[in-house]
Design a protein around this motif. Structure first.
Motif, PDB file in Angstrom:
ATOM      1  N   ILE A  70       1.055  -0.921   0.377  1.00  0.00           N
ATOM      2  CA  ILE A  70       0.004  -0.100  -0.218  1.00  0.00           C
ATOM      3  C   ILE A  70       0.947   1.086   0.210  1.00  0.00           C
ATOM      4  CG2 ILE A  70      -1.435   1.592   0.860  1.00  0.00           C
ATOM      5  CD1 ILE A  70      -2.645  -1.792   2.276  1.00  0.00           C
ATOM      6  N   SER A  71       2.412   0.977   0.873  1.00  0.00           N
ATOM      7  CA  SER A  71       2.640   2.144   0.556  1.00  0.00           C
ATOM      8  C   SER A  71       4.104   2.602  -0.518  1.00  0.00           C
ATOM      9  CB  SER A  71       3.819   2.574   1.806  1.00  0.00           C
ATOM     10  OG  SER A  71       4.412   1.345   2.245  1.00  0.00           O
ATOM     11  N   LEU A  72       3.827   1.269  -0.685  1.00  0.00           N
ATOM     12  CA  LEU A  72       4.275   1.650  -2.277  1.00  0.00           C
ATOM     13  C   LEU A  72       4.055   2.036  -3.282  1.00  0.00           C
ATOM     14  CD1 LEU A  72       7.060  -1.272  -3.115  1.00  0.00           C
ATOM     15  CD2 LEU A  72       7.689   0.377  -2.393  1.00  0.00           C
ATOM     16  N   ALA A  73       2.624   1.221  -3.131  1.00  0.00           N
ATOM     17  CA  ALA A  73       1.702   2.312  -4.102  1.00  0.00           C
ATOM     18  C   ALA A  73       0.826   4.212  -4.083  1.00  0.00           C
ATOM     19  CB  ALA A  73       0.326   1.535  -3.830  1.00  0.00           C
ATOM     20  N   ALA A  74       0.726   3.974  -2.514  1.00  0.00           N
ATOM     21  CA  ALA A  74       0.818   5.733  -2.214  1.00  0.00           C
ATOM     22  C   ALA A  74       2.089   6.455  -3.097  1.00  0.00           C
ATOM     23  CB  ALA A  74       1.197   5.769  -0.762  1.00  0.00           C
ATOM     24  N   THR A  75       3.450   6.011  -2.379  1.00  0.00           N
ATOM     25  CA  THR A  75       4.726   6.577  -2.672  1.00  0.00           C
ATOM     26  C   THR A  75       5.248   6.840  -4.045  1.00  0.00           C
ATOM     27  OG1 THR A  75       5.448   5.702  -0.802  1.00  0.00           O
ATOM     28  CG2 THR A  75       7.454   6.131  -2.892  1.00  0.00           C
ATOM     29  N   PHE A 121       6.724  15.456   2.140  1.00  0.00           N
ATOM     30  CA  PHE A 121       5.658  14.346   2.815  1.00  0.00           C
ATOM     31  C   PHE A 121       6.129  13.400   1.756  1.00  0.00           C
ATOM     32  CE2 PHE A 121       1.588  11.891   1.430  1.00  0.00           C
ATOM     33  CZ  PHE A 121       1.067  11.548   3.235  1.00  0.00           C
ATOM     34  N   THR A 122       6.188  13.442   0.476  1.00  0.00           N
ATOM     35  CA  THR A 122       6.848  11.970   0.004  1.00  0.00           C
ATOM     36  C   THR A 122       7.814  11.421   0.007  1.00  0.00           C
ATOM     37  OG1 THR A 122       5.058  13.706  -2.015  1.00  0.00           O
ATOM     38  CG2 THR A 122       6.527  11.284  -2.803  1.00  0.00           C
ATOM     39  N   LEU A 123       8.746  12.401   0.113  1.00  0.00           N
ATOM     40  CA  LEU A 123      10.052  11.499   0.602  1.00  0.00           C
ATOM     41  C   LEU A 123       9.790  10.616   1.940  1.00  0.00           C
ATOM     42  CD1 LEU A 123      13.386  11.251  -0.114  1.00  0.00           C
ATOM     43  CD2 LEU A 123      13.313  13.760   1.762  1.00  0.00           C
ATOM     44  N   GLY A 124       9.359  11.425   3.181  1.00  0.00           N
ATOM     45  CA  GLY A 124       8.623  10.870   3.789  1.00  0.00           C
ATOM     46  C   GLY A 124       8.198   9.234   4.096  1.00  0.00           C
ATOM     47  N   LEU A 125       7.127   9.245   2.757  1.00  0.00           N
ATOM     48  CA  LEU A 125       6.238   8.544   2.875  1.00  0.00           C
ATOM     49  C   LEU A 125       7.328   6.695   1.870  1.00  0.00           C
ATOM     50  CD1 LEU A 125       3.357   7.802   2.664  1.00  0.00           C
ATOM     51  CD2 LEU A 125       2.872   8.900   0.137  1.00  0.00           C
TER      52      LEU A 125
END
Lengths: 282, 225, 53
Positions: free
Chosen positions: A46-51, A217-221
Motif C-alpha cells: 500500500i505504501s509503495l503504491a502511495a509513494t 511528505f512524499t519523501l517521508g512516505l
C-alpha cells in the motif's frame, strides 16, 4: 506457486487452525510467509503504491531539477535503508561472535543480501538522476564512491557465504568477514572524501533543493515504504536462510531429492506468470 | 605471542628463500606488469610519469594477491592448517607471523619496483623519508588485511577467484592513500609534501586497525566450527 | 537558466520512468525469487521444524 489467487494459501486468517488437520497441513507446507509477514507485506504494498502515486503524480516538479527530483523519492530512502541493512549485518556479526547463536548469523546474512539489493537500486536511480542534473551518470564523489565500494564489499561477503555453505565454521567466518568489511567503511569514506577534495577541487554537490511540504511528505512516505519492504524482505529472507541451514544439515539425500523434484516440476509448472511486486504476500 | 610470531614468520620466509618463487616468479611478474603498463599508456614520458604512483601501487596490489595466495597455499596443503592449530602457538602470534612474512615480501618487492619505475618510467625518487615509510605502512596494511582474508578463504573451493573479490575493495583506502603520498613525494601532481604526510598517517591508521582486528579475530578463524 | 531547465523538464520523464521501472523490476524479481525459493525449500522440511508457523 498455484497462480490462482482465488485459492489463496493464506487468506483464511484463523491462525488457530494451523495445528489441526491435513487441510491446514497442506497450507502449512507453503512457504516462508506467516500472518505477520502478510500484514507487513500488505502495508508495504500500500505504501509503495502511495509513494508511486505521490512521487509520480501528486508532488510538483522541482524548481531546479524538474521531474528528475522524483527519482530522489526512491534514491534517498533506498540509500538510507541500505546503510541501515549493512549496519544490521555488522551488528549481527558482532553479536554472533559474542553470543554464538544461530539467530545472529542468519540475521547478518539476510540483511547483507537485502542490503545489496537496496544498494543496487540506490546506485541505479542515483545514476539516472545524475545524468540529467549533473550531465554525467557518475562522478567520483565521496559518497558515490563509498557506496559503490560498499556494494562490492558486500557482494564479496555474500560470495563468501555462498562458498562456505556446508562448512561447520561458516557462521563464524562470515561474522569475521562482516566485521572486517564494516570496519573498512569509515576508512573508505574518509579517504575517498579527502582524495576527492584534493584531486577535483570543487565537487559537484547535490543542488540544494527547497523542499515544499508535499515533497517532504512524499519523501517521508518513501522512507516508510522502503523500511516496510526491508522488513518484509528480511522476514522472508531470514526464514529462507533458516530453511537452507536446516536442509543443509539433512544432507545430500535431500539435495538429490530436490533436484529430482525440480526436474519433475519443470514439466508441469509451465510459465507461472511472475506476479506483480510482493503479490505473493497475501 | 611475539616469539610465536617470530617462529611462524621465520618459517614462511625460509620457505620463500628456499623455493625462490618470489624471486623467480613474483618479481619478474611485477616487472612485466610495469612493462605492460608502458605499452598500454604509450611510452610518451609525460603520461607515464604522471601515472607512475598509481601504476606502482596497482602492481603492488596484484603482487599482494599472489603473495597471500602463496602464503596460505603452504598452510592448506597436507593438513598443515590442523598441525598449526594443534601446535599450541598463540593464534595472535600466528597472525603476526604470517603478516610479517607477507609484509617482508611486499617490502622487498616495493623496493625492487621503486628501482623499476626509476629506470623504466624515469621517475625522480625524491623525498625518500616519505617514500620509504609509505612503503612500509602500506606493506603492513596490505599484509594484515591479506592475512585475514587469506585465512578465511584458505581451504574453500574457488579461493583463487574469491580472494581478489574480497581483498581488493577492502584495501581500496591503501591504494588511494599510498598513491596520493607517492604523488606528493614524486611531484608532478598538485599535492604538497605536507599533504603526503597526512596520507601516510591514514595508511598507518589502516595498518593499525587491521593488525588489531587480526589479533582479535584470528583465533576464531583458526578454531574448528 | 531556470526557464531553460523547466523547458527541458519534459524529457526528464524518461529517466524518471526508467528509474521507477528499474526499482520496481529489481524489487519484485528479488521478492518473487525469495518467496518461491522459500516455498520450494519448505516443502522439504517437516512443519514442526519451521518455528514461525
Amino acid at each position: 506457486m498455484t497462480s490462482a489467487p482465488a485459492n489463496p494459501l493464506a487468506s483464511g486468517s484463523e491462525p488457530d487452525q494451523t495445528d489441526a488437520a491435513p487441510v491446514t497441513e497442506r497450507r502449512a507446507l507453503e512457504g516462508t510467509g506467516s500472518r505477520g509477514s502478510r500484514i507487513v507485506g500488505t502495508l508495504a504494498l500500500i505504501s509503495l503504491a502511495a509513494t508511486a502515486l505521490y512521487g509520480l503524480v501528486l508532488s510538483p516538479p522541482d524548481a531546479n531539477q524538474g521531474n528528475a527530483a522524483r527519482l530522489l523519492y526512491i534514491h534517498v530512502p533506498t540509500a538510507t535503508v541500505a546503510y541501515l541493512a549493512f549496519g544490521v549485518t555488522a551488528f549481527g556479526s558482532a553479536m554472533y561472535l559474542w553470543k554464538r547463536t544461530e539467530f545472529w548469523d542468519l540475521l547478518a546474512g539476510a540483511s547483507a543480501e537485502v542490503g545489496v539489493v537496496f544498494t543496487g537500486i540506490c546506485l541505479l536511480t542515483g545514476m539516472l538522476w545524475g545524468r540529467p542534473i549533473w550531465g554525467v551518470y557518475w562522478v567520483w564523489d565521496a559518497r558515490l564512491t563509498t557506496t559503490l565500494l560498499l556494494f562490492v564489499l558486500f557482494l564479496g561477503y555474500l560470495a563468501l557465504r555462498r562458498v562456505l555453505v556446508g562448512s561447520p565454521s561458516r557462521a563464524k567466518w562470515s561474522a569475521v568477514a562482516g566485521i572486517v568489511a564494516a570496519v573498512d567503511i569509515p576508512i573508505v569514506h574518509y579517504s575517498t572524501s579527502w582524495w576527492n577534495t584534493l584531486h577535483q577541487g570543487t565537487t559537484i554537490s547535490p543542488q540544494k533543493t527547497q523542499m515544499g511540504g508535499l515533497m517532504l511528505f512524499t519523501l517521508g512516505l518513501g522512507f516508510l515504504s522502503f523500511l516496510l519492504v526491508y522488513w518484509w524482505l528480511m522476514i522472508h529472507r531470514f526464514r529462507l536462510q533458516y530453511l537452507e541451514t536446516r536442509l543443509d544439515e539433512v544432507g545430500l539425500d535431500t539435495a538429490i531429492a530436490e533436484r529430482r523434484a525440480e526436474a519433475g516440476r519443470a514439466g508441469t509448472s509451465g510459465p507461472t506468470a511472475a506476479g506483480p511486486e510482493l503479490a505473493e504476500v497475501r | 605471542m611475539f616469539r610465536d610470531a617470530a617462529l611462524v614468520a621465520g618459517k614462511d620466509l625460509r620457505i620463500e628463500l628456499r623455493s625462490r618463487v618470489g624471486l623467480n616468479q613474483v618479481a619478474p611478474f611485477a616487472l612485466l606488469v610495469l612493462v605492460l603498463f608502458a605499452f598500454a599508456l604509450d611510452p610518451d614520458r609525460g603520461v607515464l610519469r604522471r601515472a607512475t604512483p598509481g601504476l606502482f601501487w596497482i602492481t603492488v596490489m596484484l603482487a599482494t594477491l599472489l603473495a597471500v595466495q602463496r602464503s596460505f597455499a603452504a598452510e592448506s596443503a597436507d593438513g598443515t592448517r590442523d598441525q598449526l592449530r594443534l601446535s599450541g602457538l598463540d593464534p595472535a602470534g600466528i597472525f603476526l607471523g604470517k603478516l610479517v612474512g607477507i609484509a617482508a615480501e611486499l617490502l622487498a618487492l616495493e623496493v625492487l619496483l621503486l628501482g623499476g619505475v626509476a629506470i623504466l618510467y624515469s621517475a625522480h625518487l625524491r623525498e625518500l623519508q616519505l617514500l620509504l615509510p609509505t612503503c612500509l605502512a602500506a606493506a603492513v596494511g596490505l599484509g594484515a588485511a591479506g592475512t585475514l582474508y587469506g585465512a578465511l578463504v584458505a581451504g574453500v573451493r574457488g579461493r583463487e577467484t574469491l580472494l581478489p573479490l574480497l581483498l581488493l575493495p577492502i584495501v581500496a583506502p591503501v591504494l588511494i592513500g599510498a598513491t596520493s603520498a607517492f604523488e606528493a613525494a614524486l611531484g608532478g601532481a598538485d599535492l604538497t609534501v605536507a599533504q603526503g604526510w597526512r596520507w601516510l598517517a591514514l595508511l598507518i591508521v589502516f595498518a593499525l586497525v587491521y593488525v588489531g582486528a587480526g589479533i582479535l579475530a584470528f583465533g576464531s578463524l583458526l578454531e574448528e566450527s | 537558466m531556470l526557464a531553460d531547465t523547466l523547458n527541458q523538464a519534459g524529457h526528464y520523464w524518461t529517466y524518471v520512468g526508467v528509474g521507477y521501472g528499474a526499482a520496481f523490476v529489481v524489487l519484485s524479481a528479488y521478492s518473487v525469487r525469495t518467496v518461491r525459493r522459500g516455498r520450494k525449500l519448505s516443502r522439504r522440511l517437516p512443519p514442526d521444524q519451521r518455528r514461525w508457523m
